[in-house]
Design a protein around this motif. Structure first.
Motif, PDB file in Angstrom:
ATOM      1  N   GLN A   1      58.396  19.427  57.854  1.00 30.68           N
ATOM      2  CA  GLN A   1      57.104  20.098  57.870  1.00 30.68           C
ATOM      3  C   GLN A   1      57.132  21.334  58.757  1.00 30.68           C
ATOM      4  N   LEU A   2      58.006  22.261  58.401  1.00 28.13           N
ATOM      5  CA  LEU A   2      58.066  23.528  59.112  1.00 28.13           C
ATOM      6  C   LEU A   2      56.988  24.469  58.581  1.00 28.13           C
ATOM      7  N   PRO A   3      56.375  25.246  59.448  1.00 31.13           N
ATOM      8  CA  PRO A   3      55.394  26.227  58.984  1.00 31.13           C
ATOM      9  C   PRO A   3      56.106  27.432  58.388  1.00 31.13           C
ATOM     10  N   GLY A   4      55.350  28.466  58.062  1.00 33.26           N
ATOM     11  CA  GLY A   4      55.956  29.681  57.541  1.00 33.26           C
ATOM     12  C   GLY A   4      56.166  29.648  56.047  1.00 33.26           C
ATOM     13  N   VAL A   5      57.156  30.394  55.592  1.00 34.76           N
ATOM     14  CA  VAL A   5      57.443  30.544  54.166  1.00 34.76           C
ATOM     15  C   VAL A   5      58.755  29.840  53.853  1.00 34.76           C
ATOM     16  N   SER A   6      58.843  29.220  52.681  1.00 32.06           N
ATOM     17  CA  SER A   6      60.067  28.511  52.324  1.00 32.06           C
ATOM     18  C   SER A   6      60.480  28.829  50.898  1.00 32.06           C
ATOM     19  N   GLU A   7      61.781  28.783  50.671  1.00 30.47           N
ATOM     20  CA  GLU A   7      62.330  29.027  49.338  1.00 30.47           C
ATOM     21  C   GLU A   7      63.626  28.234  49.181  1.00 30.47           C
ATOM     22  N   ALA A   8      63.740  27.502  48.096  1.00 32.27           N
ATOM     23  CA  ALA A   8      64.946  26.711  47.852  1.00 32.27           C
ATOM     24  C   ALA A   8      66.125  27.633  47.553  1.00 32.27           C
ATOM     25  N   VAL A   9      67.295  27.303  48.116  1.00 31.87           N
ATOM     26  CA  VAL A   9      68.463  28.153  47.904  1.00 31.87           C
ATOM     27  C   VAL A   9      69.670  27.388  47.375  1.00 31.87           C
ATOM     28  N   MET A  10      69.702  26.077  47.515  1.00 29.39           N
ATOM     29  CA  MET A  10      70.881  25.333  47.085  1.00 29.39           C
ATOM     30  C   MET A  10      70.498  23.883  46.832  1.00 29.39           C
ATOM     31  N   HIS A  11      71.107  23.275  45.830  1.00 29.89           N
ATOM     32  CA  HIS A  11      70.859  21.861  45.582  1.00 29.89           C
ATOM     33  C   HIS A  11      72.186  21.127  45.411  1.00 29.89           C
ATOM     34  N   ASP A  12      72.142  19.836  45.657  1.00 27.46           N
ATOM     35  CA  ASP A  12      73.328  19.008  45.621  1.00 27.46           C
ATOM     36  C   ASP A  12      72.881  17.590  45.292  1.00 27.46           C
ATOM     37  N   ARG A  13      73.826  16.674  45.234  1.00 21.81           N
ATOM     38  CA  ARG A  13      73.473  15.272  45.057  1.00 21.81           C
ATOM     39  C   ARG A  13      74.347  14.437  45.982  1.00 21.81           C
ATOM     40  N   PHE A  14      73.938  13.208  46.228  1.00 21.34           N
ATOM     41  CA  PHE A  14      74.659  12.342  47.145  1.00 21.34           C
ATOM     42  C   PHE A  14      75.695  11.486  46.418  1.00 21.34           C
ATOM     43  N   VAL A  15      76.842  11.308  47.077  1.00 20.94           N
ATOM     44  CA  VAL A  15      77.896  10.401  46.613  1.00 20.94           C
ATOM     45  C   VAL A  15      78.279   9.509  47.787  1.00 20.94           C
ATOM     46  N   CYS A  16      79.064   8.492  47.514  1.00 16.09           N
ATOM     47  CA  CYS A  16      79.527   7.571  48.555  1.00 16.09           C
ATOM     48  C   CYS A  16      80.980   7.872  48.921  1.00 16.09           C
ATOM     49  N   LEU A  17      81.291   7.707  50.182  1.00 18.26           N
ATOM     50  CA  LEU A  17      82.661   7.843  50.667  1.00 18.26           C
ATOM     51  C   LEU A  17      83.120   6.511  51.243  1.00 18.26           C
ATOM     52  N   VAL A  18      84.290   6.052  50.821  1.00 20.48           N
ATOM     53  CA  VAL A  18      84.900   4.838  51.375  1.00 20.48           C
ATOM     54  C   VAL A  18      86.401   5.058  51.491  1.00 20.48           C
TER      55      VAL A  18
END
Length: 339
Positions: A157-174
């Motif tokens: 919940q940061l104030p100011g202006v926001s814009e998405a720049v990058m997306h990713d997805r989660f994977v598992c590491l073992v």
């Protein structure tokens, strides 16, 4: 009383004092001594015939007049900044501008290299100081004012202006020899029973951890770190499992002995957004910086789509109006388990 009757620089001091609620912190913010800030506060108190800041215990609080003054002063300084910016011109090829950008270790790992290549080609004299996220930085506006950009996961919940720049997805590491790894996969039961190595940024859980919670699984966190980058090395040679962004996992292939495993639930998106204070919005140099970050993010998304057309999530909206207000739905979606 006309504008000529007061030093307008006092408005800058007034904004800092009312936002920080602390003379020393306001002085640090404006690179001014504590005695000078105390002098400014005294002049402002005489001008408004009001204490503005009153001590309550060990802290200071705003008086009712100060509460009313704060949004007016903020708006006035923003308009003044925009007016002064209209006459400026920014030439990236000749500029020796110095920017300050805050980002997580994950973003530094996957984003900084292509960003620096673009800057070296277009603005060789420009310098960028990168800073890590520290505790408490995502809960207040103060740090947003001290830096040109903050690139952090969408949902804080940061104030100011926001814009998405990058997306990713989660994977598992073992570890590749982990006995729970069967045919290159893990199950939800595995994630419920295995010890976890987790990343803790601020007070919020990661989207993947929130997804597990919606499925009734509370991860058994055995190790916690302030960033994602060390997690692959903690997993190697242990029975730990870590959920990390896929781009980071691929960057560490060959460096850490670990297997990248699809998560046993639908893709959980991780959206990184750049945040900036509204008083920088009209500045030509800052517009160039935002455009450069935006172009690098678009290029990374296009590259990922070409390499994995069936694996990377689709496009996300650029402008995120009120994104933090829709935190549960857009930043951390609640998904169902894979059938």
């Amino acid at each position: 009383m006309g504008l000529g009757a007061i030093d307008l620089n006092l408005l800058v001091a007034l904004e800092a004092l009312l936002e920080e609620k602390n003379v020393t912190h306001a002085g640090v913010r404006l690179s001014t001594s504590q005695s000078a800030m105390s002098g400014s506060l005294a002049r402002l108190r005489r001008h408004f015939n009001d204490e503005l800041l009153i001590r309550v215990g060990r802290e200071y609080e705003l008086t009712p007049l100060a509460e009313r003054l704060l949004p007016v002063v903020q708006g006035s300084l923003q308009k003044a900044e925009e007016a002064l910016s209209l006459t400026r011109h920014f030439d990236p090829g000749r500029s020796r501008q110095r920017f300050s950008v805050v980002m997580s270790d994950y973003v530094m790992t996957v984003f900084v290299e292509p960003l620096l290549r673009v800057i070296a080609a277009e603005a060789p004299g420009v310098r960028i100081d990168f800073h890590p996220i520290v505790d408490g930085q995502l809960e207040t506006e103060t740090h947003l004012r001290c830096h040109d950009l903050m690139i952090v996961p969408l949902g804080y919940q940061l104030p100011g202006v926001s814009e998405a720049v990058m997306h990713d997805r989660f994977v598992c590491l073992v570890d590749p020899d982990n006995p729970r790894l069967v045919d290159g996969r893990l199950t939800l039961r595995d994630l419920a029973e295995m010890p976890h190595a987790s990343c803790a940024i601020g007070k919020s859980h990661t989207p993947a951890e929130r997804q597990l919670e919606t499925l009734g699984i509370t991860p058994k966190v055995q190790v916690s770190t302030p960033g994602f980058s060390v997690l692959p090395f903690l997993v190697s040679g242990t029975d730990l499992v870590a959920m990390v962004p896929e781009r980071l996992a691929k960057r560490y292939e060959g460096f850490a002995r670990c297997a990248v495993v699809p998560a046993p639930f639908p893709d959980v998106p991780l959206v990184e957004a750049m945040y900036w204070h509204h008083n920088r919005h009209a500045d030509p140099a800052h517009r160039w910086l935002r455009d450069t970050v935006r172009r690098v993010g678009d290029a990374l998304g296009q590259k990922a789509a070409e390499e994995n057309p069936d694996e990377i999530p689709g496009e996300i909206p650029g402008e995120i109006d009120g994104a933090d207000a829709s935190h549960p739905e857009r930043a951390f979606p609640q998904l169902s388990a894979a059938s």
